[in-house]
Design a protein around this motif. Structure first.
Motif, PDB file in Angstrom:
ATOM      1  N   GLU A 155      42.798  12.092  49.363  1.00 21.99           N
ATOM      2  CA  GLU A 155      41.794  12.189  48.290  1.00 21.99           C
ATOM      3  C   GLU A 155      41.509  10.774  47.823  1.00 21.99           C
ATOM      4  N   ALA A 156      40.383  10.585  47.136  1.00 19.58           N
ATOM      5  CA  ALA A 156      40.058   9.257  46.619  1.00 19.58           C
ATOM      6  C   ALA A 156      41.059   8.844  45.537  1.00 19.58           C
ATOM      7  N   VAL A 157      41.483   7.591  45.592  1.00 22.30           N
ATOM      8  CA  VAL A 157      42.431   7.082  44.598  1.00 22.30           C
ATOM      9  C   VAL A 157      41.863   5.827  43.927  1.00 22.30           C
ATOM     10  N   CYS A 158      42.407   5.499  42.759  1.00 26.51           N
ATOM     11  CA  CYS A 158      41.997   4.279  42.071  1.00 26.51           C
ATOM     12  C   CYS A 158      42.492   3.071  42.883  1.00 26.51           C
ATOM     13  N   PRO A 159      41.624   2.073  43.084  1.00 23.57           N
ATOM     14  CA  PRO A 159      42.014   0.902  43.880  1.00 23.57           C
ATOM     15  C   PRO A 159      43.241   0.195  43.279  1.00 23.57           C
ATOM     16  N   ASN A 160      44.122  -0.222  44.152  1.00 21.67           N
ATOM     17  CA  ASN A 160      45.322  -0.974  43.764  1.00 21.67           C
ATOM     18  C   ASN A 160      46.184  -0.283  42.700  1.00 21.67           C
ATOM     19  N   SER A 161      46.219   1.037  42.735  1.00 18.08           N
ATOM     20  CA  SER A 161      47.028   1.765  41.750  1.00 18.08           C
ATOM     21  C   SER A 161      48.415   2.102  42.302  1.00 18.08           C
ATOM     22  N   GLY A 162      48.693   1.734  43.555  1.00 17.04           N
ATOM     23  CA  GLY A 162      49.962   2.088  44.198  1.00 17.04           C
ATOM     24  C   GLY A 162      51.196   1.502  43.522  1.00 17.04           C
ATOM     25  N   GLN A 163      52.143   2.393  43.207  1.00 17.62           N
ATOM     26  CA  GLN A 163      53.421   1.979  42.608  1.00 17.62           C
ATOM     27  C   GLN A 163      54.530   2.461  43.540  1.00 17.62           C
ATOM     28  N   ALA A 164      55.281   1.523  44.124  1.00 18.39           N
ATOM     29  CA  ALA A 164      56.296   1.891  45.118  1.00 18.39           C
ATOM     30  C   ALA A 164      57.691   1.953  44.513  1.00 18.39           C
ATOM     31  N   HIS A 165      58.483   2.886  45.036  1.00 12.42           N
ATOM     32  CA  HIS A 165      59.883   3.031  44.626  1.00 12.42           C
ATOM     33  C   HIS A 165      60.710   3.397  45.862  1.00 12.42           C
ATOM     34  N   LEU A 166      61.814   2.680  46.067  1.00 14.80           N
ATOM     35  CA  LEU A 166      62.689   2.963  47.203  1.00 14.80           C
ATOM     36  C   LEU A 166      63.999   3.546  46.690  1.00 14.80           C
ATOM     37  N   GLY A 167      64.350   4.736  47.170  1.00 18.00           N
ATOM     38  CA  GLY A 167      65.595   5.363  46.724  1.00 18.00           C
ATOM     39  C   GLY A 167      66.151   6.291  47.784  1.00 18.00           C
ATOM     40  N   GLY A 168      67.427   6.149  48.105  1.00 11.35           N
ATOM     41  CA  GLY A 168      68.068   7.035  49.091  1.00 11.35           C
ATOM     42  C   GLY A 168      67.409   6.999  50.453  1.00 11.35           C
ATOM     43  N   GLY A 169      66.827   5.856  50.822  1.00 10.50           N
ATOM     44  CA  GLY A 169      66.192   5.735  52.133  1.00 10.50           C
ATOM     45  C   GLY A 169      64.806   6.345  52.211  1.00 10.50           C
ATOM     46  N   VAL A 170      64.247   6.746  51.059  1.00  5.09           N
ATOM     47  CA  VAL A 170      62.889   7.295  51.011  1.00  5.09           C
ATOM     48  C   VAL A 170      62.013   6.366  50.163  1.00  5.09           C
ATOM     49  N   LEU A 171      60.904   5.923  50.756  1.00  4.25           N
ATOM     50  CA  LEU A 171      59.932   5.116  50.009  1.00  4.25           C
ATOM     51  C   LEU A 171      58.891   6.058  49.426  1.00  4.25           C
ATOM     52  N   THR A 172      58.729   6.000  48.104  1.00  2.42           N
ATOM     53  CA  THR A 172      57.723   6.827  47.436  1.00  2.42           C
ATOM     54  C   THR A 172      56.664   5.901  46.848  1.00  2.42           C
ATOM     55  N   VAL A 173      55.401   6.136  47.196  1.00  3.50           N
ATOM     56  CA  VAL A 173      54.319   5.331  46.622  1.00  3.50           C
ATOM     57  C   VAL A 173      53.376   6.273  45.887  1.00  3.50           C
ATOM     58  N   ARG A 174      53.204   6.027  44.580  1.00  2.84           N
ATOM     59  CA  ARG A 174      52.337   6.868  43.745  1.00  2.84           C
ATOM     60  C   ARG A 174      50.982   6.182  43.567  1.00  2.84           C
ATOM     61  N   PHE A 175      49.915   6.933  43.825  1.00  6.26           N
ATOM     62  CA  PHE A 175      48.552   6.434  43.623  1.00  6.26           C
ATOM     63  C   PHE A 175      47.865   7.305  42.581  1.00  6.26           C
ATOM     64  N   GLU A 176      47.104   6.651  41.688  1.00  3.83           N
ATOM     65  CA  GLU A 176      46.369   7.401  40.671  1.00  3.83           C
ATOM     66  C   GLU A 176      45.122   8.014  41.311  1.00  3.83           C
ATOM     67  N   LYS A 177      44.917   9.300  41.094  1.00  4.02           N
ATOM     68  CA  LYS A 177      43.712   9.942  41.636  1.00  4.02           C
ATOM     69  C   LYS A 177      42.478   9.416  40.918  1.00  4.02           C
ATOM     70  N   LYS A 178      41.388   9.337  41.658  1.00  6.73           N
ATOM     71  CA  LYS A 178      40.146   8.827  41.074  1.00  6.73           C
ATOM     72  C   LYS A 178      39.571   9.832  40.081  1.00  6.73           C
ATOM     73  N   CYS A 179      39.586  11.107  40.434  1.00  6.60           N
ATOM     74  CA  CYS A 179      38.995  12.135  39.584  1.00  6.60           C
ATOM     75  C   CYS A 179      40.031  13.212  39.298  1.00  6.60           C
ATOM     76  N   PRO A 180      40.805  13.061  38.213  1.00  8.46           N
ATOM     77  CA  PRO A 180      41.784  14.095  37.894  1.00  8.46           C
ATOM     78  C   PRO A 180      41.084  15.431  37.675  1.00  8.46           C
ATOM     79  N   THR A 181      41.749  16.517  38.115  1.00 12.67           N
ATOM     80  CA  THR A 181      41.159  17.851  37.944  1.00 12.67           C
ATOM     81  C   THR A 181      41.134  18.222  36.464  1.00 12.67           C
ATOM     82  N   ILE A 182      39.940  18.578  35.978  1.00 13.71           N
ATOM     83  CA  ILE A 182      39.782  18.971  34.576  1.00 13.71           C
ATOM     84  C   ILE A 182      39.106  20.336  34.556  1.00 13.71           C
ATOM     85  N   ASP A 183      39.572  21.213  33.692  1.00 12.64           N
ATOM     86  CA  ASP A 183      38.916  22.518  33.553  1.00 12.64           C
ATOM     87  C   ASP A 183      37.632  22.319  32.768  1.00 12.64           C
ATOM     88  N   VAL A 184      36.505  22.414  33.439  1.00  8.45           N
ATOM     89  CA  VAL A 184      35.225  22.238  32.757  1.00  8.45           C
ATOM     90  C   VAL A 184      34.697  23.610  32.348  1.00  8.45           C
TER      91      VAL A 184
END
Lengths: 134, 134
Positions: free
Chosen positions: B98-127
């Motif tokens: 899905e589209a993400v905000c540019p340069n929003s990646g936040q990486a975390h390494l734990g227990g041999g697993v790399l997790t990178v969180r990206f902010e979604k461009k358009c969060p789902t909102i109940d309209v």
């Protein structure tokens, strides 16, 4: 250092065998197969097992003379969009490549790699008795 | 909870595709292919990558709008008797699901697993504007 020449080829062969094992278990609802290495650490044998994301509390080790069994479980993340990483329980049994002292296994988990060190039963010693005999 | 029903099947399919990719790279002297998941974490997308035993200093992340590339290196242990665990450098490029905000990646390494969180461009909102309008 000389004996290291065949390692890349051997590593690829063993990796291929592990992949085949994984492909064969894909059709089942069975366990995943973490990749493993055996390492010769002079006086010890080391088993290295890739267990990234595995709950440390779930890891169990069972030795019986000829073999060692490692088991554990990796929780599967929810809300997956694309999934390649296997999850659930695993159990793998290895035959010791050389004889080891019973119950000598010492386990260490670091960076998602489980390392278990076993004491060799007969450390290699240069026996020069034949030449030394008159 | 309901959308989780197809996950085991999808996970196995994606796992099979990753295994195929690994088998195809076996004949080359090229890199290994760490298994990856994409996870929907509501306001964020998460990339999970299995990198057990990878030197944290070697990990690098590169984003460019549509894709993210993760690279790193795992040192191969010496004096191997049996080897399945791949080693050496790797580099994998992923297209964002899905589209993400540019340069929003936040990486975390734990227990041999790399997790990178990206902010979604358009969060789902109940309209509810249609129903709310007179």
């Amino acid at each position: 250092m000389e004996e290291g020449h065949n390692e890349p080829v051997l590593a690829r062969l063993h990796h291929l065998m592990a992949l085949r094992e994984q492909v064969e278990t894909l059709g089942q609802t069975g366990p995943w197969v973490p990749a493993a290495d055996w390492r010769d650490a002079d006086t010890h044998l080391e088993l290295l097992l890739d267990v990234p994301g595995v709950d440390p509390e779930s890891l169990a080790l069972h030795e019986d003379g000829q073999q060692v069994t490692v088991s554990g479980e990796r929780p599967g993340p929810a809300q997956l969009l694309r999934a390649e990483r296997p999850s659930g329980p695993f159990s793998r049994t290895f035959t010791f490549p050389e004889a080891v002292c019973p119950n000598s296994g010492q386990a260490h988990l670091g960076g998602g790699v489980l390392t278990v060190r076993f004491e060799k039963k007969c450390p290699t010693i240069d026996v020069e008795s034949e030449e030394a005999a008159p």
